[in-house]
Every structure is written in C-alpha cells, then in structure tokens.
Design a protein around this motif. Structure first.
Motif, short mmCIF file in Angstrom:
data_model
loop_
_atom_site.label_atom_id
_atom_site.label_comp_id
_atom_site.label_asym_id
_atom_site.label_seq_id
_atom_site.Cartn_x
_atom_site.Cartn_y
_atom_site.Cartn_z
N PHE A 1 0.84 -1.19 0.00
CA PHE A 1 0.00 0.00 0.00
C PHE A 1 0.88 1.23 0.00
O PHE A 1 2.04 1.19 0.37
CB PHE A 1 -0.95 0.01 1.21
CG PHE A 1 -0.22 0.12 2.52
CD1 PHE A 1 0.00 1.36 3.09
CD2 PHE A 1 0.25 -0.99 3.19
CE1 PHE A 1 0.69 1.50 4.29
CE2 PHE A 1 0.94 -0.88 4.39
CZ PHE A 1 1.15 0.37 4.94
N ASN A 2 0.30 2.35 -0.41
CA ASN A 2 0.97 3.63 -0.39
C ASN A 2 0.20 4.51 0.58
O ASN A 2 -0.94 4.88 0.30
CB ASN A 2 0.99 4.25 -1.80
CG ASN A 2 1.64 5.62 -1.82
OD1 ASN A 2 1.99 6.18 -0.79
ND2 ASN A 2 1.77 6.16 -3.02
N PRO A 3 0.78 4.87 1.74
CA PRO A 3 0.03 5.66 2.72
C PRO A 3 -0.33 7.06 2.23
O PRO A 3 -1.22 7.69 2.78
CB PRO A 3 0.97 5.72 3.92
CG PRO A 3 2.32 5.43 3.39
CD PRO A 3 2.14 4.57 2.19
N LEU A 4 0.34 7.53 1.17
CA LEU A 4 0.01 8.85 0.62
C LEU A 4 -1.16 8.77 -0.35
O LEU A 4 -1.73 9.80 -0.73
CB LEU A 4 1.24 9.44 -0.09
CG LEU A 4 2.49 9.59 0.77
CD1 LEU A 4 3.65 10.10 -0.08
CD2 LEU A 4 2.23 10.49 1.95
N GLY B 1 2.26 1.29 9.84
CA GLY B 1 3.59 1.70 9.44
C GLY B 1 4.27 2.55 10.48
O GLY B 1 3.72 2.86 11.53
N GLN B 2 5.49 2.93 10.15
CA GLN B 2 6.31 3.85 10.95
C GLN B 2 6.71 4.97 10.00
O GLN B 2 7.26 4.70 8.94
CB GLN B 2 7.58 3.15 11.45
CG GLN B 2 7.33 2.02 12.41
CD GLN B 2 7.38 2.48 13.85
OE1 GLN B 2 7.92 3.53 14.18
NE2 GLN B 2 6.77 1.71 14.72
N GLN C 1 -1.58 2.97 12.69
CA GLN C 1 -2.35 1.84 12.18
C GLN C 1 -3.74 2.33 11.77
O GLN C 1 -4.33 3.20 12.42
CB GLN C 1 -2.48 0.77 13.26
CG GLN C 1 -3.30 -0.42 12.86
CD GLN C 1 -3.39 -1.46 13.97
OE1 GLN C 1 -3.29 -1.13 15.15
NE2 GLN C 1 -3.60 -2.70 13.60
N PHE C 2 -4.24 1.80 10.66
CA PHE C 2 -5.61 2.07 10.22
C PHE C 2 -6.27 0.72 9.97
O PHE C 2 -5.72 -0.13 9.26
CB PHE C 2 -5.65 2.90 8.95
CG PHE C 2 -7.05 3.19 8.47
CD1 PHE C 2 -7.76 4.27 8.98
CD2 PHE C 2 -7.66 2.36 7.54
CE1 PHE C 2 -9.06 4.51 8.56
CE2 PHE C 2 -8.96 2.61 7.13
CZ PHE C 2 -9.66 3.69 7.64
N ARG D 1 -10.67 2.65 12.10
CA ARG D 1 -10.07 2.96 13.40
C ARG D 1 -8.65 3.45 13.14
O ARG D 1 -7.84 2.75 12.55
CB ARG D 1 -10.02 1.73 14.29
CG ARG D 1 -9.39 2.00 15.63
CD ARG D 1 -9.49 0.78 16.52
NE ARG D 1 -8.75 1.03 17.74
CZ ARG D 1 -7.74 0.27 18.15
NH1 ARG D 1 -7.37 -0.77 17.44
NH2 ARG D 1 -7.11 0.56 19.25
N LEU D 2 -8.36 4.64 13.60
CA LEU D 2 -7.07 5.28 13.40
C LEU D 2 -6.35 5.34 14.74
O LEU D 2 -6.91 5.85 15.72
CB LEU D 2 -7.29 6.69 12.84
CG LEU D 2 -6.08 7.48 12.41
CD1 LEU D 2 -5.37 6.78 11.27
CD2 LEU D 2 -6.51 8.87 11.97
N ALA D 3 -5.14 4.80 14.77
CA ALA D 3 -4.34 4.83 16.01
C ALA D 3 -2.92 5.27 15.65
O ALA D 3 -2.41 4.93 14.59
CB ALA D 3 -4.32 3.45 16.66
N ALA D 4 -2.31 6.05 16.54
CA ALA D 4 -0.92 6.51 16.32
C ALA D 4 -0.30 6.88 17.67
O ALA D 4 -1.00 7.29 18.60
CB ALA D 4 -0.88 7.70 15.38
N ASP D 5 1.03 6.75 17.72
CA ASP D 5 1.80 7.09 18.92
C ASP D 5 3.14 7.67 18.51
O ASP D 5 3.77 7.17 17.58
CB ASP D 5 2.09 5.84 19.77
CG ASP D 5 0.91 5.42 20.59
OD1 ASP D 5 0.53 6.18 21.49
OD2 ASP D 5 0.37 4.33 20.33
#
Length: 181
Positions: free
Chosen positions: A6-9, A25-26, A53-54, A71-75
């Motif tokens: 996948f391409n996150p952009l 991803g990171q 993560q999505f 669901r969108l999660a990030a740290d």
C-alpha cells in the motif's frame, strides 16, 4: 487480514473498509512537515517516528446498508517548548479514534453535527499520513510544560521592579496634603 502492499500517501480506502483490512507503518516525524515545525527536533532522536495503524470495518445497520468505519491509532514521543522555562519537555502524543466514512460532503456535514465521532466523505484516495498528522497536532497540549522545570528561568537584574525606599505612609501623607488644597 493485513494489506501487504500500500501507499500511505494514496490509500484506496473503500476496499480496506469493505474487506476489513489493516494497514500500519512507521513514519519519521521529519516527513510530517507541519508536525515537525511544531516540535523541538534538535532535542529528539533523528530516527523519531510515528507508529500508526488504520483498520477498516463495515458495521451492519438494521434495514440499511452497512456503515463504513475506520479505526485510526498513532503514537509518538516529541519534544515541545516548555512554556515556563522555555526548555524542551517530552510529550507523548497518542490517538485512538474511529472515523465514519460517508458518500458525500453534505452527508458528512450533517452527521458531523450529530455524532461525537469524526465523519469524513469517502475519498477515492486518502493520504492517511495527512489525517494522522492533523489528529496528532489537534491532540498536542495547548500549554506544554514540565511538572517541575529542571532550571528556573533566569530573570535579569535590570528587569527586576524598582522598590522605592521611601516610606509608603509618607507618600500617602504627601498626597493627602495635595488633595486638601
């Protein structure tokens, strides 16, 4: 199931949701330009990155088409400017929220006023990193500061207020005399 390529952009969001896929991803903080401008990058490791993560999900609705959710999660840990001592203060930015996707902007506006969750019109392609960056910036503390600053902010002697050596009651007596005339 996890999407392997996948391409996150430029994420094709609809199949992710309908197939209940997860992408993760990171991303280095330096690649998120708006976030990078708000942090004290010189006080962070050069490899500092956002772990994200999505996860797509279709939710069944009685008598209607299923709702599309993600669901969108990030740290990430960043260094911000302490508003007391002006030194770097470490802040942990984290998000974990659900976003509902609808077909049109009009539908998104109408539901956004009713729901606590975020509502977005379903785009053909979604820049997930831009969405993550927006949410992390919105989650930043308004006034970052240490619990106890490591060093107090020095006050130059020239900036200290001048305290008159005159007796304050003598000054009041002088004023009283002027008012009586």
């Amino acid at each position: 199931m996890t999407a392997t390529s996948f391409n996150p952009l430029r994420l094709d969001i609809k199949p992710l949701i309908t197939d209940a896929q997860t992408v993760q991803g990171q991303t280095p903080v330096a690649q998120l330009e708006r976030l990078h401008e708000l942090v004290m990058a010189e006080h962070m490791p050069t490899e500092a990155s956002v772990a994200w993560q999505f996860q797509g999900e279709l939710r069944p609705v009685t008598g209607g088409a299923p709702e599309m959710w993600g669901r969108l999660a990030a740290d990430v840990e960043v260094a911000l400017v302490c508003q007391r001592c002006l030194g770097p203060v470490r802040e942990h930015l984290s998000l974990d929220r659900w976003v509902r996707f609808v077909n049109t902007e009009e539908e998104a506006e109408a539901l956004d006023a009713e729901l606590e969750d975020d509502v977005l019109a379903l785009p053909r392609w979604l820049n997930i990193l831009e969405l993550i960056e927006d949410e992390l910036i919105l989650g930043m503390p308004l006034v970052p500061r240490h619990g106890v600053c490591p060093k107090p902010l020095p006050v130059p002697v020239d900036d200290l207020p001048v305290v008159p050596e005159e007796n304050p009651f003598a000054a009041l007596a002088g004023l009283k005399g002027k008012l009586g005339k």
